[in-house]
Design a protein around this motif. Structure first.
Motif, PDB file in Angstrom:
ATOM      1  N   MET A  74       0.805  -1.218   0.000  1.00 46.02           N
ATOM      2  CA  MET A  74       0.000   0.000   0.000  1.00 46.02           C
ATOM      3  C   MET A  74       0.839   1.269   0.000  1.00 46.02           C
ATOM      4  O   MET A  74       0.432   2.276  -0.579  1.00 46.02           O
ATOM      5  CB  MET A  74      -0.933  -0.004   1.203  1.00 46.02           C
ATOM      6  N   GLU A  75       2.011   1.257   0.622  1.00 50.29           N
ATOM      7  CA  GLU A  75       2.777   2.492   0.681  1.00 50.29           C
ATOM      8  C   GLU A  75       3.398   2.859  -0.663  1.00 50.29           C
ATOM      9  O   GLU A  75       3.828   3.991  -0.859  1.00 50.29           O
ATOM     10  CB  GLU A  75       3.840   2.438   1.777  1.00 50.29           C
ATOM     11  N   ASN A  76       3.417   1.925  -1.605  1.00 48.82           N
ATOM     12  CA  ASN A  76       3.924   2.226  -2.933  1.00 48.82           C
ATOM     13  C   ASN A  76       2.864   2.823  -3.844  1.00 48.82           C
ATOM     14  O   ASN A  76       3.178   3.266  -4.940  1.00 48.82           O
ATOM     15  CB  ASN A  76       4.502   0.961  -3.583  1.00 48.82           C
ATOM     16  N   VAL A  77       1.626   2.824  -3.411  1.00 45.42           N
ATOM     17  CA  VAL A  77       0.535   3.378  -4.214  1.00 45.42           C
ATOM     18  C   VAL A  77       0.339   4.820  -3.782  1.00 45.42           C
ATOM     19  O   VAL A  77       0.028   5.093  -2.634  1.00 45.42           O
ATOM     20  CB  VAL A  77      -0.771   2.576  -4.006  1.00 45.42           C
ATOM     21  N   GLN A  78       0.521   5.734  -4.714  1.00 49.71           N
ATOM     22  CA  GLN A  78       0.398   7.147  -4.392  1.00 49.71           C
ATOM     23  C   GLN A  78      -0.761   7.734  -5.176  1.00 49.71           C
ATOM     24  O   GLN A  78      -0.577   8.407  -6.185  1.00 49.71           O
ATOM     25  CB  GLN A  78       1.704   7.860  -4.675  1.00 49.71           C
ATOM     26  N   VAL A  79      -1.959   7.450  -4.687  1.00 49.04           N
ATOM     27  CA  VAL A  79      -3.180   7.818  -5.402  1.00 49.04           C
ATOM     28  C   VAL A  79      -3.425   9.319  -5.431  1.00 49.04           C
ATOM     29  O   VAL A  79      -4.198   9.784  -6.256  1.00 49.04           O
ATOM     30  CB  VAL A  79      -4.414   7.098  -4.822  1.00 49.04           C
ATOM     31  N   GLU A  80      -2.791  10.075  -4.549  1.00 43.54           N
ATOM     32  CA  GLU A  80      -3.053  11.507  -4.523  1.00 43.54           C
ATOM     33  C   GLU A  80      -2.600  12.191  -5.810  1.00 43.54           C
ATOM     34  O   GLU A  80      -3.040  13.294  -6.122  1.00 43.54           O
ATOM     35  CB  GLU A  80      -2.404  12.163  -3.297  1.00 43.54           C
ATOM     36  N   THR A  81      -1.756  11.531  -6.592  1.00 43.35           N
ATOM     37  CA  THR A  81      -1.285  12.109  -7.850  1.00 43.35           C
ATOM     38  C   THR A  81      -2.089  11.625  -9.051  1.00 43.35           C
ATOM     39  O   THR A  81      -1.853  12.089 -10.160  1.00 43.35           O
ATOM     40  CB  THR A  81       0.196  11.758  -8.081  1.00 43.35           C
ATOM     41  N   TYR A  82      -3.028  10.714  -8.848  1.00 47.08           N
ATOM     42  CA  TYR A  82      -3.781  10.148  -9.965  1.00 47.08           C
ATOM     43  C   TYR A  82      -4.896  11.099 -10.368  1.00 47.08           C
ATOM     44  O   TYR A  82      -5.813  11.359  -9.601  1.00 47.08           O
ATOM     45  CB  TYR A  82      -4.389   8.793  -9.597  1.00 47.08           C
ATOM     46  N   GLY A  83      -4.835  11.570 -11.592  1.00 48.47           N
ATOM     47  CA  GLY A  83      -5.847  12.489 -12.072  1.00 48.47           C
ATOM     48  C   GLY A  83      -7.106  11.794 -12.554  1.00 48.47           C
ATOM     49  O   GLY A  83      -8.179  12.375 -12.572  1.00 48.47           O
ATOM     50  N   SER A  84      -6.987  10.530 -12.940  1.00 49.88           N
ATOM     51  CA  SER A  84      -8.135   9.826 -13.510  1.00 49.88           C
ATOM     52  C   SER A  84      -8.992   9.128 -12.454  1.00 49.88           C
ATOM     53  O   SER A  84     -10.008   8.534 -12.779  1.00 49.88           O
ATOM     54  CB  SER A  84      -7.655   8.805 -14.537  1.00 49.88           C
ATOM     55  N   MET A  85      -8.612   9.220 -11.204  1.00 51.02           N
ATOM     56  CA  MET A  85      -9.361   8.567 -10.132  1.00 51.02           C
ATOM     57  C   MET A  85     -10.274   9.576  -9.460  1.00 51.02           C
ATOM     58  O   MET A  85      -9.919  10.743  -9.298  1.00 51.02           O
ATOM     59  CB  MET A  85      -8.379   7.975  -9.110  1.00 51.02           C
ATOM     60  N   SER A  86     -11.450   9.115  -9.057  1.00 49.53           N
ATOM     61  CA  SER A  86     -12.397  10.022  -8.400  1.00 49.53           C
ATOM     62  C   SER A  86     -11.864  10.451  -7.036  1.00 49.53           C
ATOM     63  O   SER A  86     -11.081   9.742  -6.407  1.00 49.53           O
ATOM     64  CB  SER A  86     -13.755   9.354  -8.246  1.00 49.53           C
ATOM     65  N   PHE A  93      -8.579   5.306  -0.376  1.00 48.04           N
ATOM     66  CA  PHE A  93      -7.247   4.699  -0.369  1.00 48.04           C
ATOM     67  C   PHE A  93      -6.374   5.312   0.716  1.00 48.04           C
ATOM     68  O   PHE A  93      -5.691   4.598   1.459  1.00 48.04           O
ATOM     69  CB  PHE A  93      -6.565   4.883  -1.731  1.00 48.04           C
ATOM     70  N   ILE A  94      -6.383   6.629   0.794  1.00 48.37           N
ATOM     71  CA  ILE A  94      -5.533   7.306   1.776  1.00 48.37           C
ATOM     72  C   ILE A  94      -5.974   6.968   3.192  1.00 48.37           C
ATOM     73  O   ILE A  94      -5.137   6.717   4.074  1.00 48.37           O
ATOM     74  CB  ILE A  94      -5.529   8.822   1.514  1.00 48.37           C
ATOM     75  N   ILE A  95      -7.268   6.902   3.430  1.00 43.57           N
ATOM     76  CA  ILE A  95      -7.760   6.546   4.757  1.00 43.57           C
ATOM     77  C   ILE A  95      -7.403   5.104   5.083  1.00 43.57           C
ATOM     78  O   ILE A  95      -7.077   4.779   6.230  1.00 43.57           O
ATOM     79  CB  ILE A  95      -9.271   6.834   4.860  1.00 43.57           C
ATOM     80  N   TYR A  96      -7.409   4.237   4.086  1.00 43.10           N
ATOM     81  CA  TYR A  96      -6.996   2.856   4.331  1.00 43.10           C
ATOM     82  C   TYR A  96      -5.506   2.800   4.679  1.00 43.10           C
ATOM     83  O   TYR A  96      -5.093   2.018   5.540  1.00 43.10           O
ATOM     84  CB  TYR A  96      -7.309   1.984   3.109  1.00 43.10           C
ATOM     85  N   ILE A 111       1.119  10.496  10.198  1.00 39.16           N
ATOM     86  CA  ILE A 111       0.977  11.942  10.028  1.00 39.16           C
ATOM     87  C   ILE A 111       1.382  12.366   8.623  1.00 39.16           C
ATOM     88  O   ILE A 111       0.813  13.302   8.060  1.00 39.16           O
ATOM     89  CB  ILE A 111       1.746  12.731  11.116  1.00 39.16           C
ATOM     90  N   ILE A 112       2.315  11.652   8.018  1.00 40.23           N
ATOM     91  CA  ILE A 112       2.683  11.943   6.625  1.00 40.23           C
ATOM     92  C   ILE A 112       1.506  11.650   5.701  1.00 40.23           C
ATOM     93  O   ILE A 112       1.196  12.434   4.803  1.00 40.23           O
ATOM     94  CB  ILE A 112       3.930  11.135   6.209  1.00 40.23           C
ATOM     95  N   VAL A 113       0.829  10.537   5.938  1.00 40.88           N
ATOM     96  CA  VAL A 113      -0.311  10.163   5.104  1.00 40.88           C
ATOM     97  C   VAL A 113      -1.475  11.128   5.318  1.00 40.88           C
ATOM     98  O   VAL A 113      -2.179  11.464   4.365  1.00 40.88           O
ATOM     99  CB  VAL A 113      -0.724   8.698   5.386  1.00 40.88           C
ATOM    100  N   THR A 114      -1.668  11.615   6.550  1.00 45.98           N
ATOM    101  CA  THR A 114      -2.782  12.539   6.791  1.00 45.98           C
ATOM    102  C   THR A 114      -2.598  13.834   6.019  1.00 45.98           C
ATOM    103  O   THR A 114      -3.577  14.482   5.666  1.00 45.98           O
ATOM    104  CB  THR A 114      -2.948  12.880   8.288  1.00 45.98           C
ATOM    105  N   ARG A 115      -1.372  14.190   5.732  1.00 49.32           N
ATOM    106  CA  ARG A 115      -1.117  15.433   4.995  1.00 49.32           C
ATOM    107  C   ARG A 115      -1.393  15.300   3.502  1.00 49.32           C
ATOM    108  O   ARG A 115      -1.350  16.289   2.785  1.00 49.32           O
ATOM    109  CB  ARG A 115       0.313  15.888   5.237  1.00 49.32           C
ATOM    110  N   LYS A 116      -1.671  14.090   3.054  1.00 49.79           N
ATOM    111  CA  LYS A 116      -2.017  13.895   1.646  1.00 49.79           C
ATOM    112  C   LYS A 116      -3.436  14.360   1.345  1.00 49.79           C
ATOM    113  O   LYS A 116      -3.776  14.571   0.190  1.00 49.79           O
ATOM    114  CB  LYS A 116      -1.883  12.417   1.263  1.00 49.79           C
ATOM    115  N   ILE A 117      -4.238  14.508   2.376  1.00 43.26           N
ATOM    116  CA  ILE A 117      -5.630  14.940   2.203  1.00 43.26           C
ATOM    117  C   ILE A 117      -5.735  16.397   2.607  1.00 43.26           C
ATOM    118  O   ILE A 117      -5.353  16.774   3.713  1.00 43.26           O
ATOM    119  CB  ILE A 117      -6.595  14.090   3.059  1.00 43.26           C
TER     120      ILE A 117
END
Length: 148
Positions: A74-86, A93-96, A111-117
């Motif tokens: 999961m830590e290799n998936v960086q969905v915050e950069t995906y433009g095609s995802m809702s 994903f980030i909450i998971y 805390i690093i992951v919380t800053r992605k949102i």
């Protein structure tokens, strides 16, 4: 030029529909792993890659109790950069990711992951449950760190 991309994308989306039809758990996970390998490092398949990762993570967490492997995936998936995802799927994903970090008590990564949102994006309609979960996990972090 774009024909191979369209073909691979259509093949991948069709194959994703077959995942639920595979009854044997071991074969299903091997199939998902192969799909993940195909989609890896292809920008036009980023959403399918993330979904395959989520299936593998949930399997590792629920069935095998291998949380370390789940976090590694999961830590290799960086969905915050995906433009095609809702936006909602990104937040899920980030909450998971936050949930997995709480399970292993890794507050630094949490805390690093919380800053992605961006909290102002949580004001959108239909994200109330995710907003509640997000702030609950942040509360857990601040409680563990004794920051009241």
């Amino acid at each position: 030029r774009g024909q191979p991309i369209k073909t691979v994308t259509k093949m991948m989306r069709t194959s994703m529909g077959f995942i639920d039809q595979i009854k044997d758990q071991r074969q299903r996970m091997a199939f998902v792993q192969n799909l993940k390998d195909i989609a890896e490092k292809k920008i036009f398949l980023e959403v399918e890659y993330a979904r395959c990762c989520m299936i593998l993570v949930k399997y590792n967490e629920d069935k095998t109790n291998n949380i370390q492997e789940a976090i590694k995936i999961m830590e290799n998936v960086q969905v915050e950069t995906y433009g095609s995802m809702s936006k909602q799927e990104k937040f899920e994903f980030i909450i998971y990711q936050m949930k997995l970090n709480i399970l292993i008590h890794d507050m630094t990564k949490l805390i690093i992951v919380t800053r992605k949102i961006n909290p102002k994006h949580l004001e959108d309609e239909g994200l109330e449950y995710l907003k509640f979960t997000y702030f609950l996990f942040k509360f857990h972090y601040h409680h563990e760190m004794k920051e009241y």
